[in-house]
Design a protein around this motif. Structure first.
Motif, short mmCIF file in Angstrom:
data_model
loop_
_atom_site.label_atom_id
_atom_site.label_comp_id
_atom_site.label_asym_id
_atom_site.label_seq_id
_atom_site.Cartn_x
_atom_site.Cartn_y
_atom_site.Cartn_z
N GLY A 1 26.99 34.01 40.04
CA GLY A 1 27.66 33.54 40.77
C GLY A 1 29.08 34.25 39.36
N LEU A 2 29.02 34.42 38.40
CA LEU A 2 30.11 35.07 37.64
C LEU A 2 30.38 36.41 38.49
N LEU A 3 29.42 37.36 38.35
CA LEU A 3 29.10 38.81 38.83
C LEU A 3 29.99 38.48 40.66
N SER A 4 29.74 37.47 41.57
CA SER A 4 30.13 37.90 42.90
C SER A 4 32.08 37.33 42.47
N GLY A 5 31.99 36.34 41.41
CA GLY A 5 33.33 36.12 41.25
C GLY A 5 33.90 37.07 40.58
N ARG A 6 34.08 38.00 39.79
CA ARG A 6 34.37 39.51 39.24
C ARG A 6 34.16 40.29 40.18
N ALA A 7 33.17 40.70 41.42
CA ALA A 7 34.06 41.43 42.27
C ALA A 7 34.79 41.15 43.49
N GLU A 8 35.13 40.14 43.59
CA GLU A 8 36.69 39.20 44.00
C GLU A 8 37.17 39.75 43.31
N THR A 9 37.11 39.49 42.52
CA THR A 9 38.89 39.95 41.48
C THR A 9 38.70 41.48 41.27
N ILE A 10 37.98 42.55 41.58
CA ILE A 10 37.90 44.01 41.52
C ILE A 10 38.54 44.18 42.87
N GLY A 11 38.21 43.10 43.84
CA GLY A 11 38.73 43.99 44.99
C GLY A 11 39.50 43.39 45.36
N ALA A 12 40.34 41.97 44.71
CA ALA A 12 41.82 41.95 44.83
C ALA A 12 42.57 42.85 44.22
N GLU A 13 42.18 44.02 43.41
CA GLU A 13 42.82 44.33 42.15
C GLU A 13 42.47 45.56 43.18
N ALA A 14 41.78 45.75 44.13
CA ALA A 14 41.79 47.10 44.69
C ALA A 14 42.83 47.06 45.69
#
Length: 135
Positions: A17-30
């Motif tokens: 879950g933490l990794l998925s949340g971080r991936a979403e954040t990185i996606g939003a930054e991109a």
């Protein structure tokens, strides 16, 4: 360390879950960076139409756009790595569900070691790190 198998399964799910949340954040930054690139391209087009003789300035700004695009690609690769590790944690959680706690812990430690999991968690200690500290 006296975790039950259920606690270790929950740990894997939490990590995912933490990794998925971080991936979403990185996606939003991109996505934000891509929006910025689109705006910059539109501004360059307008400037080129208005003053075609400013080619040198436009080439410099084009190089800046290329750098931003490289950052977007790096973010996408990082996002994919986070997503892959999250999926692997969920698979591990399913695999260890029926294992005894010692075997489950050993599988988690091996898993985290093979995938360099601590590198993905800045503010959280992994089981691999906990076991390493205890030994």
């Amino acid at each position: 360390m006296t975790e039950t198998t259920d606690e270790l399964v929950d740990y894997c799910k939490t990590q995912a879950g933490l990794l998925s949340g971080r991936a979403e954040t990185i996606g939003a930054e991109a996505d934000e960076l891509l929006d910025e690139i689109d705006e910059d391209i539109e501004t360059l087009r307008e400037r080129l139409e208005e003053t075609p003789e400013d080619i040198g300035d436009i080439e410099t700004e084009g190089e800046s756009l290329e750098e931003k695009q490289a950052i977007v690609e790096a973010k996408r690769a990082r996002m994919s790595a986070f997503q892959d590790l999250a999926a692997d944690y969920l698979e591990l959680a399913a695999d260890i569900r029926e294992a005894d706690p010692e075997t489950a812990l050993a599988r988690i430690v091996d898993f985290e070691s093979e995938r360099d999991a601590p590198a993905y968690f800045d503010e959280r200690t992994t089981m691999l790190e906990v076991v390493a500290e205890e030994s």
